[in-house]
Design a protein around this motif. Structure first.
Motif, PDB file in Angstrom:
ATOM      1  N   HIS A 172      -0.864 -19.585  19.528  1.00 13.34           N
ATOM      2  CA  HIS A 172      -0.716 -19.658  20.966  1.00 13.34           C
ATOM      3  C   HIS A 172      -0.451 -21.082  21.444  1.00 13.34           C
ATOM      4  CE1 HIS A 172      -2.012 -15.558  21.416  1.00 13.34           C
ATOM      5  NE2 HIS A 172      -3.120 -15.801  20.725  1.00 13.34           N
ATOM      6  N   CYS A 197      -1.298 -23.286  24.875  1.00 12.71           N
ATOM      7  CA  CYS A 197      -2.171 -23.251  26.046  1.00 12.71           C
ATOM      8  C   CYS A 197      -1.326 -23.080  27.299  1.00 12.71           C
ATOM      9  CB  CYS A 197      -2.995 -24.526  26.120  1.00 12.71           C
ATOM     10  SG  CYS A 197      -4.065 -24.614  27.585  1.00 12.71           S
ATOM     11  N   ALA A 202      -2.820 -24.174  21.241  1.00 11.66           N
ATOM     12  CA  ALA A 202      -4.197 -23.758  21.500  1.00 11.66           C
ATOM     13  C   ALA A 202      -4.987 -23.751  20.199  1.00 11.66           C
ATOM     14  CB  ALA A 202      -4.215 -22.381  22.149  1.00 11.66           C
ATOM     15  N   ILE A 208      -5.252 -20.539  25.552  1.00 14.17           N
ATOM     16  CA  ILE A 208      -5.846 -21.664  26.278  1.00 14.17           C
ATOM     17  C   ILE A 208      -6.565 -22.527  25.255  1.00 14.17           C
ATOM     18  CG2 ILE A 208      -7.974 -20.386  26.806  1.00 14.17           C
ATOM     19  CD1 ILE A 208      -8.111 -21.954  29.459  1.00 14.17           C
ATOM     20  N   CYS A 209      -6.453 -23.837  25.376  1.00 15.67           N
ATOM     21  CA  CYS A 209      -7.140 -24.724  24.444  1.00 15.67           C
ATOM     22  C   CYS A 209      -8.588 -24.906  24.881  1.00 15.67           C
ATOM     23  CB  CYS A 209      -6.425 -26.060  24.339  1.00 15.67           C
ATOM     24  SG  CYS A 209      -6.502 -27.076  25.840  1.00 15.67           S
ATOM     25  N   GLU A 226     -10.268 -24.905  28.704  1.00  9.15           N
ATOM     26  CA  GLU A 226     -11.277 -23.886  29.006  1.00  9.15           C
ATOM     27  C   GLU A 226     -12.570 -24.523  29.494  1.00  9.15           C
ATOM     28  OE1 GLU A 226     -13.527 -20.046  26.917  1.00  9.15           O
ATOM     29  OE2 GLU A 226     -12.076 -21.237  25.780  1.00  9.15           O
TER      30      GLU A 226
END
Length: 244
Positions: free
Chosen positions: A19, A21, A28, A34-35, A39
């Motif tokens: 992924h 982010c 990610a 999302i990293c 987060e």
């Protein structure tokens, strides 16, 4: 990258690719888009009312409004305050059909809810999306609460009844209304579909944002009058009290 709003025909596999982010565009380091740094910087709720989740200075309190007049719902579970960047992500999901953002928020909400269940929160029998009026849903093309339910259902292993609740009056949009006007706006706006078997069930309403709680209260009252044993509310974000 595109995620169809259909749980059976998704074209984006969230589990088998690496992924990026969705907030910072870096790779990610989690299983979600999302990293961990982004987060951690989300506006997590912190201290809040134990009933309606209104942001408060410390944990374990109940706000004055809920003490004075307890709502028909038992508890609101929500991970974030309605603040940047959550407010922007919800707006883009809701009004610009950015479904990958909604899917990400739904997955993060499922983690929050699973943790709450592990900590003792009673698990509901069924998820019910807050309904949109037919005209508004045709204009938007989807109901964001319905999509959240579709994404939460397999993750939490909970069934969804997408059509038990109906919006029978197309009221003006709630966003720009004060609390009193919101309540008047929602009188007789909702109904239960024929055959909706809510009697004796613990149900959870699902929506994107809780502001004054007028919509949740109206629906919870309707469900309790129909015999629901308990009504909780699950949403992505809670707005603070005006001026806070």
């Amino acid at each position: 990258m595109r995620c169809q709003p259909d749980s059976q025909n998704q074209v984006y596999n969230w589990l088998k690719i690496k992924h990026t982010c969705l907030l910072c565009d870096e790779t990610a380091d989690t299983t979600l888009a999302i990293c961990s740094s982004c987060e951690a910087e989300l506006p997590w709720l912190g201290g809040h009312c134990q009933v309606c989740a209104l942001p408060l200075p410390s944990h374990g309190l109940v706000c004055g409004a809920c003490l004075k007049k307890p709502p028909s719902f038992t508890k609101v579970e929500v991970p974030w305050r309605y603040a940047f960047p959550i407010d922007s992500l919800i707006t883009r999901f809701k009004h610009q059909a950015k479904w990958p953002l909604g899917r990400l928020l739904g997955e993060l909400l499922s983690h929050h809810l699973q943790h709450a269940f592990d900590e003792g929160l009673s698990k509901p029998d069924v998820l019910l999306p807050v309904p949109l009026a037919d005209k508004r849903q045709r204009q938007r093309g989807f109901n964001q609460a319905g999509l959240l339910c579709e994404w939460l259902s397999p993750l939490l292993q909970l069934p969804v009844q997408a059509h038990w609740l109906q919006r029978v009056v197309d009221t003006p949009a709630q966003q720009q209304l004060d609390a009193a006007t919101r309540k008047r706006n929602l009188r007789k706006a909702f109904a239960l579909a024929p055959g909706s078997a809510v009697s004796g069930l613990h149900v959870a309403l699902v929506d994107d944002v809780l502001t004054t709680g007028a919509t949740a209260q109206s629906l919870a009252r309707l469900l309790k009058q129909a015999g629901a044993a308990r009504v909780d509310v699950y949403c992505l974000a809670r707005t603070p009290k005006p001026g806070d």
